[in-house]
Design a protein around this motif. Structure first.
Motif, short mmCIF file in Angstrom:
data_model
loop_
_atom_site.label_atom_id
_atom_site.label_comp_id
_atom_site.label_asym_id
_atom_site.label_seq_id
_atom_site.Cartn_x
_atom_site.Cartn_y
_atom_site.Cartn_z
N HIS A 130 0.84 -1.20 0.00
CA HIS A 130 0.00 0.00 0.00
C HIS A 130 0.87 1.23 0.00
CE1 HIS A 130 -3.96 1.62 0.20
NE2 HIS A 130 -3.52 2.52 1.04
N PRO A 131 1.04 1.93 -1.10
CA PRO A 131 0.45 1.66 -2.41
C PRO A 131 1.13 0.46 -3.06
CG PRO A 131 2.06 3.41 -2.60
CD PRO A 131 1.99 3.06 -1.15
N PRO A 132 0.42 -0.24 -3.97
CA PRO A 132 1.03 -1.39 -4.63
C PRO A 132 2.19 -0.96 -5.54
CG PRO A 132 -1.36 -1.33 -4.98
CD PRO A 132 -0.96 -0.01 -4.41
N ILE A 133 3.37 -1.54 -5.32
CA ILE A 133 4.52 -1.27 -6.18
C ILE A 133 5.16 -2.62 -6.53
CG2 ILE A 133 6.73 -0.05 -6.48
CD1 ILE A 133 5.91 1.84 -4.21
N THR A 134 5.41 -2.82 -7.80
CA THR A 134 5.96 -4.08 -8.29
C THR A 134 7.32 -3.82 -8.92
OG1 THR A 134 3.67 -4.66 -8.85
CG2 THR A 134 5.39 -6.08 -9.75
N ALA A 135 8.33 -4.57 -8.48
CA ALA A 135 9.68 -4.42 -9.07
C ALA A 135 9.97 -5.64 -9.93
CB ALA A 135 10.73 -4.29 -7.97
N PHE A 136 10.69 -5.45 -11.03
CA PHE A 136 10.97 -6.59 -11.91
C PHE A 136 12.37 -6.52 -12.51
CE2 PHE A 136 10.36 -4.09 -15.76
CZ PHE A 136 9.43 -3.13 -15.38
N TYR A 137 12.86 -7.70 -12.86
CA TYR A 137 14.17 -7.79 -13.51
C TYR A 137 14.05 -8.88 -14.58
CZ TYR A 137 19.16 -8.35 -14.15
OH TYR A 137 20.42 -8.40 -14.70
N ILE A 138 14.44 -8.54 -15.79
CA ILE A 138 14.38 -9.50 -16.91
C ILE A 138 15.75 -9.47 -17.56
CG2 ILE A 138 13.28 -10.03 -19.13
CD1 ILE A 138 10.78 -8.58 -18.13
N GLU A 139 16.32 -10.65 -17.77
CA GLU A 139 17.67 -10.67 -18.35
C GLU A 139 17.81 -11.76 -19.38
OE1 GLU A 139 20.51 -12.03 -15.37
OE2 GLU A 139 19.48 -13.98 -15.31
N ASN A 140 18.59 -11.45 -20.42
CA ASN A 140 19.03 -12.49 -21.33
C ASN A 140 20.57 -12.43 -21.28
OD1 ASN A 140 19.94 -13.96 -23.54
ND2 ASN A 140 18.10 -13.53 -24.74
N PRO A 141 21.15 -13.14 -20.28
CA PRO A 141 22.59 -12.95 -20.02
C PRO A 141 23.47 -13.34 -21.20
CG PRO A 141 21.64 -14.59 -18.51
CD PRO A 141 20.52 -14.08 -19.36
N SER A 142 23.06 -14.38 -21.95
CA SER A 142 23.94 -14.80 -23.05
C SER A 142 23.98 -13.74 -24.16
CB SER A 142 23.52 -16.16 -23.60
OG SER A 142 22.28 -16.02 -24.24
N LYS A 143 22.96 -12.88 -24.22
CA LYS A 143 22.94 -11.79 -25.21
C LYS A 143 23.37 -10.46 -24.58
CE LYS A 143 21.26 -14.20 -28.64
NZ LYS A 143 21.90 -14.37 -29.94
N GLY A 144 23.56 -10.45 -23.26
CA GLY A 144 23.99 -9.22 -22.60
C GLY A 144 22.91 -8.14 -22.57
N ILE A 145 21.66 -8.55 -22.31
CA ILE A 145 20.56 -7.56 -22.25
C ILE A 145 19.84 -7.70 -20.91
CG2 ILE A 145 18.53 -6.66 -23.48
CD1 ILE A 145 19.27 -8.38 -25.81
N TYR A 146 19.64 -6.58 -20.22
CA TYR A 146 19.08 -6.60 -18.86
C TYR A 146 18.06 -5.48 -18.71
CZ TYR A 146 23.67 -8.72 -18.80
OH TYR A 146 24.77 -9.48 -19.13
N LEU A 147 16.90 -5.82 -18.17
CA LEU A 147 15.85 -4.81 -17.97
C LEU A 147 15.47 -4.79 -16.49
CD1 LEU A 147 13.70 -2.91 -19.40
CD2 LEU A 147 12.14 -4.85 -19.19
N GLN A 148 15.55 -3.62 -15.90
CA GLN A 148 15.17 -3.50 -14.49
C GLN A 148 14.17 -2.36 -14.34
OE1 GLN A 148 18.03 -3.72 -10.99
NE2 GLN A 148 17.98 -1.55 -11.50
N GLY A 149 13.10 -2.60 -13.59
CA GLY A 149 12.14 -1.52 -13.45
C GLY A 149 11.18 -1.75 -12.31
N HIS A 150 10.33 -0.77 -12.09
CA HIS A 150 9.27 -0.94 -11.09
C HIS A 150 8.09 -0.12 -11.57
CE1 HIS A 150 10.79 2.98 -9.76
NE2 HIS A 150 9.61 3.14 -9.17
N ASN A 151 6.92 -0.52 -11.07
CA ASN A 151 5.79 0.31 -11.44
C ASN A 151 4.66 0.30 -10.44
OD1 ASN A 151 3.82 -1.54 -12.36
ND2 ASN A 151 3.71 -0.52 -14.34
N ALA A 152 3.98 1.45 -10.41
CA ALA A 152 2.86 1.69 -9.52
C ALA A 152 1.86 2.52 -10.32
CB ALA A 152 3.34 2.47 -8.30
N GLN A 153 0.68 2.71 -9.79
CA GLN A 153 -0.31 3.47 -10.55
C GLN A 153 -1.01 4.50 -9.67
OE1 GLN A 153 -1.11 -0.22 -10.40
NE2 GLN A 153 0.64 -0.38 -11.77
#
Ligand code: HCR
Length: 377
Positions: A130-153
């Protein structure tokens, strides 16, 4: 008269829900909604939408210079929008109210390596209830690509629609062959939930979002619904400008749930009319008790089976357990510790890249992944 899509027995509770939306501004998650509009899917599952076309994500690594990398990142970003904003309509018939995740809830999975695209891993944690906040991490390590973020509304009500301002951002990092890195700051579009009165809500995107590369290339993406640009729903126009100028070198236009093209050359740009690939998640029996699908399984089953009594009883169990946990923590003078992310008050990447296009706000907090989740393989 309240719309046709609302079951007769729920018309008055739908009208009450709409009235409460109009008077409550900020966070809709805790409002009680009638059963027909509930989905058994937790909001922690939503970050998977960033990667339901894993080969478009991994192909960012094939770009050989700054300009083509910015084009590849824009192409991937636009290709995620259909999943992010129309999935529930396709799967459930209309936009629905997702389950409100509990603090510490986790959703993790992967997209396997097929045809040399490399494995992509996902880990999501609910970092605030409260408030709802979501954190995320997405990676493709063999391609060297990483996404990190969070979001709320932050929500408000206007002209019969819910306006959702997304709070948060994402940073995509790409490893370069020379050992360097390129970063992309991604801001999140504003959404409007229309069709409420009829009981069949759907999303339209509005205003502008940005993708700012650390090299200076900037994508400015404008969203419009019916009656603008092409006159079609879900339209966008993206202008990509080189460092130091706002003069666009490339302009792409089309619909984000279908196809788009390069306005100058006529060449095809995005095409999301083909199948997408859902994230692979462990069987519920193998998951631990904090994982979304295990945590919510009886609530989700109740909603799926139309057994709302069970769904609401099971939901109350989870909520009561959470309340007790918070009381125990308060009594012990402790606080909940995040498992996979560290909170920072101001994100230096956001500030540095945000300055280049005068991001508003000029500073934002962030959740930094600790690299401590062991992905399946
Ligand atoms: C606004 C929303 C919850 C948040 C959802 C977000 C913004 C979450 C992050 C994803 O990356 C993208 C995304 C897509 C969803 O469209 C958006 C949801 C739409 C509805 C839901 C409200 C909290 C529920 C309102 C209840 C309505 C349907 C009556």
């Amino acid at each position: 008269v309240v719309g046709e899509a609302v079951p007769a027995a729920q018309k008055s509770s739908w009208a009450t829900f709409l009235k409460s939306i109009a008077s409550v501004s900020g966070d809709l998650s805790s409002l009680t909604a009638p059963p027909f509009i509930l989905s058994g899917i937790s909001l922690t599952e939503f970050p998977a939408y960033w990667c339901e076309r894993p080969e478009v994500f991994s192909s960012i690594a094939d770009a050989t210079d700054e300009e083509s990398r910015s084009i590849a990142v824009l192409k991937w970003f636009i290709s995620t929008l259909k999943s992010q904003y129309t999935s529930r309509n396709e799967k459930l018939g209309s936009e629905k109210k997702p389950l409100n995740p509990v603090l510490g809830e986790v959703f993790a999975g992967y997209w396997p390596d097929i045809g040399g695209r490399g494995q992509t891993n996902l880990v999501v944690e609910q970092v605030s209830h409260h408030p709802p906040i979501t954190a995320f991490y997405i990676e493709n390590p063999s391609k060297g690509i990483y996404l990190q973020g969070h979001n709320a509304q932050k929500t408000s009500f206007s002209g019969g629609s819910i306006i959702v301002k997304q709070i948060g951002h994402a940073v995509l990092t790409v490893d370069l062959p020379d050992g360097g890195k390129e970063e992309f700051l991604i801001t999140l579009p504003r959404l409007r939930i229309d069709g409420l009165w009829y009981g069949s809500p759907y999303i339209e995107l509005s205003e502008t979002s940005y993708i700012q590369s650390s090299t200076g290339w900037l994508s400015t993406i404008e969203y419009k619904g019916k009656g603008y640009f092409s006159g079609k729903s879900h339209s966008f126009k993206a202008a990509l400008s080189p460092p130091g100028t706002l003069q666009a070198k490339h302009v792409f236009e089309g619909t984000w749930h279908q196809t788009s093209k390069n306005v100058h050359t006529g060449a095809a740009f995005t095409d999301v009319t083909g199948p997408k690939e859902e994230v692979t998640v462990r069987e519920v029996e193998e998951q631990d008790e904090w994982e979304s699908r295990r945590l919510w399984r009886w609530v989700a089953k109740g909603i799926r089976d139309g057994d709302f009594e069970t769904a609401s009883r099971e939901k109350s169990k989870i909520e009561n357990e959470q309340r007790q946990r918070r009381k125990d923590e308060a009594a012990a003078g402790t606080t909940w510790q995040l498992k996979y992310f560290d909170h920072i008050d101001s994100d230096p990447t956001y500030e540095r890249l945000g300055k280049l296009f005068k991001a508003n706000p000029p500073t934002e907090d962030a959740y930094i992944y600790r690299h401590n989740y062991a992905p399946a393989s």
